[in-house]
Design an enzyme around this catalytic site. Structure first.
Site, short mmCIF file in Angstrom:
data_model
loop_
_atom_site.label_atom_id
_atom_site.label_comp_id
_atom_site.label_asym_id
_atom_site.label_seq_id
_atom_site.Cartn_x
_atom_site.Cartn_y
_atom_site.Cartn_z
N GLY A 220 -0.50 -4.29 -1.04
CA GLY A 220 -0.07 -3.35 -0.01
C GLY A 220 1.43 -3.44 0.20
O GLY A 220 2.18 -3.07 -0.70
N ASP B 35 3.23 -1.07 -16.42
CA ASP B 35 3.12 -0.99 -14.96
C ASP B 35 4.20 -0.04 -14.43
O ASP B 35 5.39 -0.33 -14.52
CB ASP B 35 3.28 -2.39 -14.36
N SER C 248 0.66 -7.80 -6.74
CA SER C 248 1.50 -6.76 -6.16
C SER C 248 2.18 -7.32 -4.91
O SER C 248 2.87 -8.34 -5.00
CB SER C 248 0.66 -5.51 -5.89
N TRP C 249 2.03 -6.70 -3.73
CA TRP C 249 2.57 -7.30 -2.51
C TRP C 249 2.02 -8.72 -2.32
O TRP C 249 2.71 -9.59 -1.79
CB TRP C 249 2.24 -6.43 -1.30
N HIS D 253 -0.78 -1.25 -13.48
CA HIS D 253 -0.61 -2.12 -12.32
C HIS D 253 -1.91 -2.69 -11.78
O HIS D 253 -1.93 -3.81 -11.26
CB HIS D 253 0.09 -1.31 -11.21
#
Length: 332
Positions: free
Chosen positions: A53, A274, A120-121, A302
């Site tokens: 996120g 990605d 990711s985050w 991703h």
């Protein structure tokens, strides 16, 4: 069970679905309560799972990367998203609040050290937590690296990725006046926090669709829809963090402080195609770090659900379970 023999399981497939043995809401102060769950072996090797996120929340799929006969997987929905409350709330919601929440969870569960697994985050938060509390991290397993830099935000929200997905980008900026398109993050901020819930949901859906449309290497850029309440929270939290430089003290803060964690064994799994978090960030993170292994996965984007990325993460977690630390490899 001999964990060095995987003949009984297809090692390219996720572990079977599993239900938590513990679910609870943890009061973390500031008016926030976070949802937390534990899966697998109650006395197993702890692994902390950090979702993406910001604002993505955990999914049952994330439980399935860990051998339930060996690992004690700890998952939680970060402030403001998923089952945590209040929903879509940005007050007292910063990177440093989340780092403090992880410490609260660790202490509440009586855990000395985690392996930290984030994508990711979640990779950003894993790195910041490790830099802040290096003695609490046994190993890092990162996917789709995001370092929280201005260059990465420029790529995704100020025209870089638009060069490859002009149709999806056109939808993303269609409702933004021409004069505001120089900074879509700021333009969306005004709309995601307008106070009109219906309008916030509409713009949250468009914001979320832009990201989700580019997640897979197989994406054609088509619109991807999500429940509007989820999309609103996801978009508000992402935008809040990105408007504030992910609350890091300086641009490039993670790389500037990497020396603090260079003794921690680290695996970095990165899709070579990605489009959300380009591989240059993963390469920069791993460059000159002897205890890191960069796994560049061809024909992968991703998403954690990309087959090559799923397989590589499963193999890494099984290797760590077996006491193995894979040599540095750059492709699978």
């Amino acid at each position: 069970m001999d964990h060095r023999s995987d003949q009984k399981r297809n090692i390219t497939a996720l572990y079977p679905p599993i239900e938590p043995f513990d679910q609870r809401m943890l009061d973390v102060g500031d008016g926030h309560s976070v949802y937390m769950e534990q899966c697998g072996q109650q006395e197993g090797e702890p692994v902390l799972v950090l979702h993406g996120g910001p604002g993505g929340g955990c999914s049952p799929m994330l439980r399935r990367f860990f051998d339930p006969e060996h690992y004690r997987a700890v998952l939680f929905d970060q402030r403001g998203c998923g089952r945590s409350r209040p929903h879509a709330e940005i007050a007292q919601n910063t990177t440093w609040d989340l780092v403090a929440d992880i410490e609260r969870i660790r202490i509440a569960l009586g855990i000395d050290q985690f392996t930290v697994f984030g994508g990711s985050w979640g990779s950003t938060l894993a790195l910041v937590y490790a830099i802040t509390h290096p003695d609490r991290v046994k190993a890092l397993v990162l996917r789709g690296v995001f370092l929280g830099t201005n260059a990465e935000l420029d790529w995704f929200y100020r025209g870089g990725a638009a060069q490859f997905f002009p149709d999806a980008w056109a939808r993303f900026i269609a409702l933004i006046p021409e004069a505001e398109r120089i900074d879509p993050i700021a333009a969306y901020n005004r709309r995601l926090f307008s106070g009109d819930t219906a309008d916030e949901m509409r713009f949250g859906g468009i914001w979320s669709s832009w990201e989700h449309a580019l997640a897979s290497v197989h994406s054609d850029g088509s619109r991807v829809t999500a429940p509007l309440d989820y999309a609103r929270a996801f978009a508000r939290l992402e935008n809040h963090y990105f408007m504030n430089g992910c609350f890091l003290e300086s641009d490039g803060w993670i790389l500037a402080n990497r020396h603090v964690i260079e003794g921690i064994p680290t695996h970095i799994v990165q899709g070579r195609q990605d489009m959300i978090c380009p591989p240059v960030s993963a390469h920069r993170l791993a460059e000159g770090w002897p205890r890191s292994a960069l796994h560049l996965v061809p024909a992968a984007g991703h998403a954690i659900s990309e087959p090559g990325i799923t397989q590589k993460l499963l193999l890494i977690m099984d290797d760590l379970r077996n006491g193995q630390n894979s040599r540095r490899i750059t492709a699978v």
